[in-house]
Design a protein around this motif. Structure first.
Motif, PDB file in Angstrom:
ATOM      1  N   GLN A 217       0.840  -1.189   0.000  1.00  0.00           N
ATOM      2  CA  GLN A 217       0.000   0.000   0.000  1.00  0.00           C
ATOM      3  C   GLN A 217       0.887   1.256   0.000  1.00  0.00           C
ATOM      4  N   THR A 218       0.289   2.407  -0.252  1.00  0.00           N
ATOM      5  CA  THR A 218       1.067   3.654  -0.250  1.00  0.00           C
ATOM      6  C   THR A 218       1.043   4.326   1.127  1.00  0.00           C
ATOM      7  N   GLU A 219       0.389   3.705   2.098  1.00  0.00           N
ATOM      8  CA  GLU A 219       0.336   4.241   3.458  1.00  0.00           C
ATOM      9  C   GLU A 219       1.464   3.635   4.288  1.00  0.00           C
ATOM     10  N   GLN A 220       1.855   4.337   5.348  1.00  0.00           N
ATOM     11  CA  GLN A 220       2.955   3.861   6.189  1.00  0.00           C
ATOM     12  C   GLN A 220       2.500   3.689   7.637  1.00  0.00           C
ATOM     13  N   TRP A 221       3.208   2.805   8.339  1.00  0.00           N
ATOM     14  CA  TRP A 221       3.040   2.671   9.782  1.00  0.00           C
ATOM     15  C   TRP A 221       3.701   3.863  10.481  1.00  0.00           C
ATOM     16  N   PRO A 222       3.364   4.107  11.728  1.00  0.00           N
ATOM     17  CA  PRO A 222       3.998   5.235  12.440  1.00  0.00           C
ATOM     18  C   PRO A 222       5.525   5.203  12.415  1.00  0.00           C
ATOM     19  N   ASP A 223       6.127   3.986  12.301  1.00  0.00           N
ATOM     20  CA  ASP A 223       7.603   3.916  12.261  1.00  0.00           C
ATOM     21  C   ASP A 223       8.166   4.166  10.868  1.00  0.00           C
ATOM     22  N   GLY A 224       7.271   4.450   9.895  1.00  0.00           N
ATOM     23  CA  GLY A 224       7.732   4.766   8.537  1.00  0.00           C
ATOM     24  C   GLY A 224       7.798   3.576   7.604  1.00  0.00           C
ATOM     25  N   SER A 225       7.544   2.360   8.109  1.00  0.00           N
ATOM     26  CA  SER A 225       7.571   1.189   7.218  1.00  0.00           C
ATOM     27  C   SER A 225       6.282   1.111   6.401  1.00  0.00           C
ATOM     28  N   ARG A 226       6.372   0.460   5.255  1.00  0.00           N
ATOM     29  CA  ARG A 226       5.240   0.375   4.341  1.00  0.00           C
ATOM     30  C   ARG A 226       4.170  -0.581   4.856  1.00  0.00           C
ATOM     31  N   VAL A 227       2.919  -0.192   4.708  1.00  0.00           N
ATOM     32  CA  VAL A 227       1.805  -1.091   5.043  1.00  0.00           C
ATOM     33  C   VAL A 227       1.666  -2.125   3.930  1.00  0.00           C
ATOM     34  N   GLU A 228       1.618  -3.405   4.311  1.00  0.00           N
ATOM     35  CA  GLU A 228       1.386  -4.491   3.354  1.00  0.00           C
ATOM     36  C   GLU A 228       0.244  -5.339   3.884  1.00  0.00           C
ATOM     37  N   LEU A 229      -0.705  -5.678   3.013  1.00  0.00           N
ATOM     38  CA  LEU A 229      -1.892  -6.411   3.427  1.00  0.00           C
ATOM     39  C   LEU A 229      -1.809  -7.868   2.970  1.00  0.00           C
ATOM     40  N   PRO A 230      -1.958  -8.823   3.890  1.00  0.00           N
ATOM     41  CA  PRO A 230      -1.905 -10.241   3.522  1.00  0.00           C
ATOM     42  C   PRO A 230      -2.941 -10.562   2.439  1.00  0.00           C
ATOM     43  N   ALA A 231      -2.519 -11.352   1.470  1.00  0.00           N
ATOM     44  CA  ALA A 231      -3.377 -11.652   0.314  1.00  0.00           C
ATOM     45  C   ALA A 231      -3.035 -13.033  -0.231  1.00  0.00           C
TER      46      ALA A 231
END
Length: 239
Positions: A217-231
């Motif tokens: 995803q183009t959104e990040q966690w508070p620590d700056g890492s990329r959000v990835e959604l299990p699929a």
């Protein structure tokens, strides 16, 4: 059968309020994180001389990547606003774009006749469709594939719901890109894990290969890492 008006309007308003800036939509990642690794999985099974149709193309980021690797490439989306985004982003006309509801069986059949057999790319469409629309969406894939086409389907798993809930519970609430998805009444990860392969089979599709993955995803966690959604991904053909 047609898609619900609520659902169509939700997508129309979402795309109307999305800018042309790349990555403004939470799933609008660079193709190096989307269509490129997906094509590596599809390519061993597919005849790349056939056209490819990107179902749920959105603003066309992945469609333009596909167009560089297939002859004729067509991106279709339920939202007219999304189609207009895609056309603006592709002034050279590398691909074609048109509005299409995948539950409009007559329109899908007409497109299949025009294209003959085609490959299909579909990233994250079944899981957020209304429950009654999931089988017709899978049937649209089968119709477009014909005898020789092969399809790549990637869908969020139930586990991604927990990831999204965690993201929504971030300090300060959901980050802006996720908040817009929720505010427009879109429902990510709404299908049960067992439902996706069942729906594919009911639509007359055979699963040639499948496996776990994560949709960046183009959104990040508070620590700056990329959000990835299990699929989970599936390569399919007509049974």
């Amino acid at each position: 059968m047609s898609v619900s008006e609520r659902y169509r309007q939700a997508w129309e308003s979402y795309w109307r309020e999305t800018s042309d800036v790349p990555g403004d939509a939470i799933w609008d990642v660079d193709p190096s994180l989307g269509a490129a690794p997906h094509l590596d999985l599809l390519a061993p099974h597919a005849d790349t001389s056939l056209p490819i149709v990107d179902l749920g193309c959105g603003n066309g980021t992945q469609t333009r990547y596909l167009a560089a690797r297939f002859g004729r490439t067509l991106g279709v989306d339920l939202s007219q606003a999304a189609v207009e985004h895609a056309r603006r982003a592709d002034p050279a006309g590398a691909a074609e774009y048109r509005r299409l509801s995948l539950t409009d069986t007559a329109a899908v059949a007409d497109l299949a006749r025009r294209l003959d057999d085609a490959n299909v790319y579909m990233r994250a469409v079944i899981h957020q469709s209304d429950a009654a629309d999931r089988r017709p969406v899978a049937e649209a894939v089968a119709t477009l594939l014909g005898r020789r086409g092969r399809g790549f389907v990637a869908e969020l798993t139930e586990e991604s719901k927990a990831v999204l809930a965690k993201l929504a519970g971030s300090p300060g609430g959901p980050p802006p890109k996720l908040r817009r998805v929720l505010d427009h009444g879109l429902r990510p990860a709404d299908a049960a894990d067992k439902e996706v392969p069942e729906v594919l089979a009911e639509a007359g599709l055979e699963i040639l290969a499948d496996g776990p993955t994560a949709l960046a995803q183009t959104e990040q966690w508070p620590d700056g890492s990329r959000v990835e959604l299990p699929a989970r991904w599936f390569v399919v053909s007509r049974a």
